[in-house]
Enzyme design. Structure first.
Site, PDB file in Angstrom:
ATOM      1  N   ASP A 119       3.160 -11.123  -0.721  1.00 18.85           N
ATOM      2  CA  ASP A 119       2.825  -9.750  -1.053  1.00 18.85           C
ATOM      3  C   ASP A 119       2.336  -9.110   0.242  1.00 18.85           C
ATOM      4  OD1 ASP A 119       2.033  -7.462  -2.703  1.00 18.85           O
ATOM      5  OD2 ASP A 119      -0.014  -8.178  -2.415  1.00 18.85           O
TER       6      ASP A 119
ATOM      7  N   ASP B 107      -0.105  -5.852   0.474  1.00 18.84           N
ATOM      8  CA  ASP B 107      -1.463  -5.304   0.400  1.00 18.84           C
ATOM      9  C   ASP B 107      -2.495  -6.364   0.041  1.00 18.84           C
ATOM     10  OD1 ASP B 107      -0.260  -2.867   0.928  1.00 18.84           O
ATOM     11  OD2 ASP B 107      -0.305  -2.195  -1.154  1.00 18.84           O
TER      12      ASP B 107
END
Length: 192
Positions: free
Chosen positions: A13, A15
């Site tokens: 991922d 963020d």
């Protein structure tokens, strides 16, 4: 990193997994890159631009995976264009121990990813796309993410999920590799 088996596909991922912000709410476009230092910053209206960079160990982790595993980013951000721009501006040194710069001995972070699945929606959709593009079985995938809701890829698809609580670092990465290896079926040796 040891010489043991690795998943065929390692997915991160963005963020709060590779960098310490939400690209869609904390970063003010356009992004700017200092031509001398290579440092990327946003265009904060408050006179204090934010540096757009990876957590400390991320460049070394990504560099260590080159040629050993397929690497992808899977993000559900609505700031798709900005996330891709950040990845194209952040530089990663080609050799260990070098500082990131805009010089010839560094590459855009995008060069360290084989696939970018960056768009709103469930991570299930991201992983189905990755499976369709690569043909890699879900059991051969390892996913690092900071949101527990994305553990659904483990429950529904069989992807090994690792919760990242304070950014990706070597400890978290190695924990993920160990977890994936524990779940992997034993492969018989030639003597068995």
């Amino acid at each position: 990193m040891d010489n043991g088996p690795l998943p065929k596909l390692i997915v991160f991922d963005l963020d709060y997994t590779l960098w310490n912000f939400w690209i869609d709410t904390h970063v003010e476009p356009p992004l700017m890159q200092d031509k001398k230092t290579g440092v990327v910053s946003d265009s904060s209206n408050y006179g204090n631009p934010m540096t757009v960079e990876f957590y400390k160990d991320v460049p070394e982790i990504l560099r260590s995976l080159r040629g050993k595993a397929t690497v992808a980013a899977a993000s559900r951000t609505s700031a798709t264009k900005l996330a891709r721009e950040a990845l194209s501006l952040i530089r990663i040194p080609v050799s260990a121990g070098k500082a990131a710069s805009s010089g010839v001995d560094s590459r855009p972070a995008t060069k360290f990813f084989d696939h970018l699945e960056i768009y709103p929606g469930s991570k299930i959709a991201h992983f189905k796309q990755l499976h369709n593009k690569t043909g890699i079985p879900y059991s051969e995938m390892l996913f690092f993410d900071d949101e527990t809701r994305n553990r659904e890829v483990e429950r529904k698809l069989g992807v090994t999920f690792v919760l990242v609580e304070a950014g990706t670092n070597w400890e978290v990465f190695e924990k993920g590799i160990r977890e994936w290896r524990k779940r992997r079926p034993a492969v018989p040796t030639a003597s068995q």
